[in-house]
Design a protein around this motif. Structure first.
Motif, PDB file in Angstrom:
ATOM      1  N   VAL A  76       1.433  -1.361  -0.030  1.00  0.00           N
ATOM      2  CA  VAL A  76      -0.145   0.266  -0.159  1.00  0.00           C
ATOM      3  C   VAL A  76       1.185   1.274   0.168  1.00  0.00           C
ATOM      4  O   VAL A  76       1.672   0.899   1.001  1.00  0.00           O
ATOM      5  N   GLY A  77       0.410   1.860  -1.263  1.00  0.00           N
ATOM      6  CA  GLY A  77       1.719   3.067  -1.245  1.00  0.00           C
ATOM      7  C   GLY A  77       0.348   4.789  -0.423  1.00  0.00           C
ATOM      8  O   GLY A  77      -0.596   4.589  -0.280  1.00  0.00           O
ATOM      9  N   ASP A  78       1.155   5.880   0.174  1.00  0.00           N
ATOM     10  CA  ASP A  78       0.458   6.959  -0.141  1.00  0.00           C
ATOM     11  C   ASP A  78      -0.527   7.270   0.838  1.00  0.00           C
ATOM     12  O   ASP A  78      -1.444   7.461   0.786  1.00  0.00           O
ATOM     13  N   VAL A  79      -0.316   6.211   2.206  1.00  0.00           N
ATOM     14  CA  VAL A  79      -0.735   6.627   3.469  1.00  0.00           C
ATOM     15  C   VAL A  79      -0.885   7.772   3.511  1.00  0.00           C
ATOM     16  O   VAL A  79       0.051   8.186   4.149  1.00  0.00           O
ATOM     17  N   ARG A  80      -2.415   8.282   4.078  1.00  0.00           N
ATOM     18  CA  ARG A  80      -2.928   9.394   4.058  1.00  0.00           C
ATOM     19  C   ARG A  80      -2.515   9.772   5.782  1.00  0.00           C
ATOM     20  O   ARG A  80      -3.263   8.590   6.576  1.00  0.00           O
ATOM     21  N   SER A  81      -2.574  10.713   6.206  1.00  0.00           N
ATOM     22  CA  SER A  81      -2.318  10.860   8.044  1.00  0.00           C
ATOM     23  C   SER A  81      -3.800  10.760   8.387  1.00  0.00           C
ATOM     24  O   SER A  81      -5.144  10.507   7.712  1.00  0.00           O
ATOM     25  N   GLN A  82      -3.644   8.775   9.338  1.00  0.00           N
ATOM     26  CA  GLN A  82      -5.592   9.027   9.943  1.00  0.00           C
ATOM     27  C   GLN A  82      -5.525   9.760  11.170  1.00  0.00           C
ATOM     28  O   GLN A  82      -5.244  10.992  11.514  1.00  0.00           O
ATOM     29  N   ILE A  83      -7.305   9.626  11.305  1.00  0.00           N
ATOM     30  CA  ILE A  83      -7.811  11.107  12.271  1.00  0.00           C
ATOM     31  C   ILE A  83      -8.012   9.628  13.255  1.00  0.00           C
ATOM     32  O   ILE A  83      -9.043  10.092  13.792  1.00  0.00           O
ATOM     33  N   ASP A  84      -7.809   8.986  13.427  1.00  0.00           N
ATOM     34  CA  ASP A  84      -8.152   7.614  14.066  1.00  0.00           C
ATOM     35  C   ASP A  84      -8.422   8.425  15.914  1.00  0.00           C
ATOM     36  O   ASP A  84      -9.103   8.765  16.810  1.00  0.00           O
ATOM     37  N   HIS A  85      -7.625   9.604  16.664  1.00  0.00           N
ATOM     38  CA  HIS A  85      -6.938  10.550  17.150  1.00  0.00           C
ATOM     39  C   HIS A  85      -8.188  11.092  16.979  1.00  0.00           C
ATOM     40  O   HIS A  85      -8.061  12.073  18.526  1.00  0.00           O
ATOM     41  N   GLY A  86      -8.464  10.942  16.131  1.00  0.00           N
ATOM     42  CA  GLY A  86      -9.364  12.330  16.332  1.00  0.00           C
ATOM     43  C   GLY A  86     -11.068  11.836  16.116  1.00  0.00           C
ATOM     44  O   GLY A  86     -11.935  12.474  16.870  1.00  0.00           O
ATOM     45  N   GLY A  87     -11.069  10.834  16.437  1.00  0.00           N
ATOM     46  CA  GLY A  87     -12.514   9.618  16.556  1.00  0.00           C
ATOM     47  C   GLY A  87     -13.575   9.907  15.013  1.00  0.00           C
ATOM     48  O   GLY A  87     -12.611   9.829  13.757  1.00  0.00           O
ATOM     49  N   LEU A  88     -14.458   9.433  15.436  1.00  0.00           N
ATOM     50  CA  LEU A  88     -15.789  10.167  14.219  1.00  0.00           C
ATOM     51  C   LEU A  88     -15.680  11.736  13.395  1.00  0.00           C
ATOM     52  O   LEU A  88     -15.814  12.314  14.279  1.00  0.00           O
ATOM     53  N   SER A  89     -15.796  11.364  12.819  1.00  0.00           N
ATOM     54  CA  SER A  89     -15.850  12.468  12.105  1.00  0.00           C
ATOM     55  C   SER A  89     -17.669  13.725  12.173  1.00  0.00           C
ATOM     56  O   SER A  89     -18.403  12.673  12.525  1.00  0.00           O
ATOM     57  N   PRO A  90     -17.261  14.303  12.100  1.00  0.00           N
ATOM     58  CA  PRO A  90     -18.514  15.660  12.242  1.00  0.00           C
ATOM     59  C   PRO A  90     -19.976  15.253  11.768  1.00  0.00           C
ATOM     60  O   PRO A  90     -20.847  14.944  12.530  1.00  0.00           O
ATOM     61  N   ARG A  91     -19.744  14.629  10.959  1.00  0.00           N
ATOM     62  CA  ARG A  91     -20.349  14.378  10.238  1.00  0.00           C
ATOM     63  C   ARG A  91     -21.171  13.265  10.631  1.00  0.00           C
ATOM     64  O   ARG A  91     -22.305  12.460  10.909  1.00  0.00           O
ATOM     65  N   VAL A  92     -20.236  12.311  10.407  1.00  0.00           N
ATOM     66  CA  VAL A  92     -20.827  10.450  11.244  1.00  0.00           C
ATOM     67  C   VAL A  92     -21.519  10.884  12.459  1.00  0.00           C
ATOM     68  O   VAL A  92     -22.382  10.400  12.974  1.00  0.00           O
ATOM     69  N   ARG A  93     -20.628  12.358  13.092  1.00  0.00           N
ATOM     70  CA  ARG A  93     -21.042  12.003  14.683  1.00  0.00           C
ATOM     71  C   ARG A  93     -22.701  12.637  14.341  1.00  0.00           C
ATOM     72  O   ARG A  93     -22.837  11.733  15.193  1.00  0.00           O
ATOM     73  N   ARG A  94     -22.969  13.800  13.718  1.00  0.00           N
ATOM     74  CA  ARG A  94     -24.309  13.644  13.567  1.00  0.00           C
ATOM     75  C   ARG A  94     -25.267  12.867  13.151  1.00  0.00           C
ATOM     76  O   ARG A  94     -26.242  12.642  14.061  1.00  0.00           O
ATOM     77  N   ARG A  95     -24.852  11.756  12.484  1.00  0.00           N
ATOM     78  CA  ARG A  95     -25.650  10.991  12.124  1.00  0.00           C
ATOM     79  C   ARG A  95     -25.680   9.493  12.994  1.00  0.00           C
ATOM     80  O   ARG A  95     -27.055   9.784  13.268  1.00  0.00           O
TER      81      ARG A  95
END
Length: 281
Positions: free
Chosen positions: A164-183
């Motif tokens: 796997v190449g070009d693994v962009r920075s993960q957002i696990d430390h930020g939890g769910l995205s705002p859109r998913v949290r609202r849903r």
């Protein structure tokens, strides 16, 4: 999945479908040009015989030989000059299979990585699994299905780990995205009277159950179960202000299994029973 492979000299020797999103094929080519045009699947290929006369024309690459590997991502375009007879084993992988396994095994979220486009690769592990753990089995025999599925998922695990190449920075430390949290919050509020499960919540978030629970705790500071119970208690407090509702009515409207379950859960957090709380209000 093999319809993207075109060429007058290419013909299918053997094919089989495994679990959803995975299929296998052995192709032979007597030496005619072949194009691979924008497939909707990833393709992992193993040269079984021939290959020394193969040239990938769109990249001017040569070096095929028995045991060599090609990894071609979905949506790519490649053009091949074959030059001499060649025989290859293909594993076709739906992108969703890669995405799910990347998330479940490595915590890599969808859209945060790309598969490398690899040609004439030396990877003894892939060659050994494909040649020894996939090719010899009867692809149509149900008794071999579990072994084949296991071998193919082992291949996918290896691909993600090594190619796997070009693994962009993960957002696990930020939890769910705002859109998913609202849903998720809206879904819970609209379904408090239902016996919600972790599987249902994870499905609503379009994540694996394990990853959803982890990300939810990061986002909300509590487990999904504890958050759900707190929302049920808050809804119960609103309903307890209406004297026309019995305690059983409130328990049912808030998703508790029974009035006794409601009473026990309410008292554990509030220090008083629902009836006592209603009297003080």
């Amino acid at each position: 999945m093999s319809e993207a492979l075109t060429g007058t000299g290419a013909y299918l020797e053997r094919a089989g479908s495994l679990s959803h999103g995975l299929s296998l094929a052995v192709w032979k080519n007597d030496g005619y040009p072949t194009d691979y045009e924008w497939p909707d699947h990833h393709t992992l290929s193993l040269y079984l015989s021939g290959g020394d006369k193969v040239v990938r024309e769109d990249r001017k690459l040569s070096g095929g030989a028995p045991g060599k590997i090609c990894l071609l991502p979905a949506g790519h375009l490649s053009r091949w000059s074959v030059g001499a007879p060649v025989r290859m084993l293909h594993l076709y992988i739906a992108p969703t299979i890669i995405e799910h396994q990347a998330l479940d095994c490595f915590g890599i979220r969808q859209g945060a990585f790309e598969l490398k486009d690899l040609t004439f690769l030396d990877d003894p592990s892939i060659a050994m699994i494909m040649g020894g753990g996939v090719l010899p089995f009867d692809w149509g025999d149900r008794s071999d299905r579990l072994a084949l599925d296991s071998a193919c998922h082992l291949l996918i695990h290896h691909i993600i780990k090594r190619h796997v190449g070009d693994v962009r920075s993960q957002i696990d430390h930020g939890g769910l995205s705002p859109r998913v949290r609202r849903r998720i919050c809206d879904f819970i509020e609209a379904s408090l009277e239902l016996p919600l499960t972790l599987d249902q919540l994870a499905s609503e978030a379009r994540l694996s159950k394990f990853h959803f629970a982890k990300m939810f705790r990061v986002s909300f500071g509590v487990s999904p179960h504890r958050y759900l119970m707190e929302r049920r208690r808050q809804r119960a407090k609103q309903l307890l202000r209406h004297d026309n509702l019995t305690l059983a009515d409130v328990a049912l409207a808030c998703g508790f299994a029974s009035q006794s379950h409601f009473t026990k859960a309410f008292k554990a957090e509030c220090g008083v029973t629902p009836g006592e709380w209603r009297k003080t209000r």
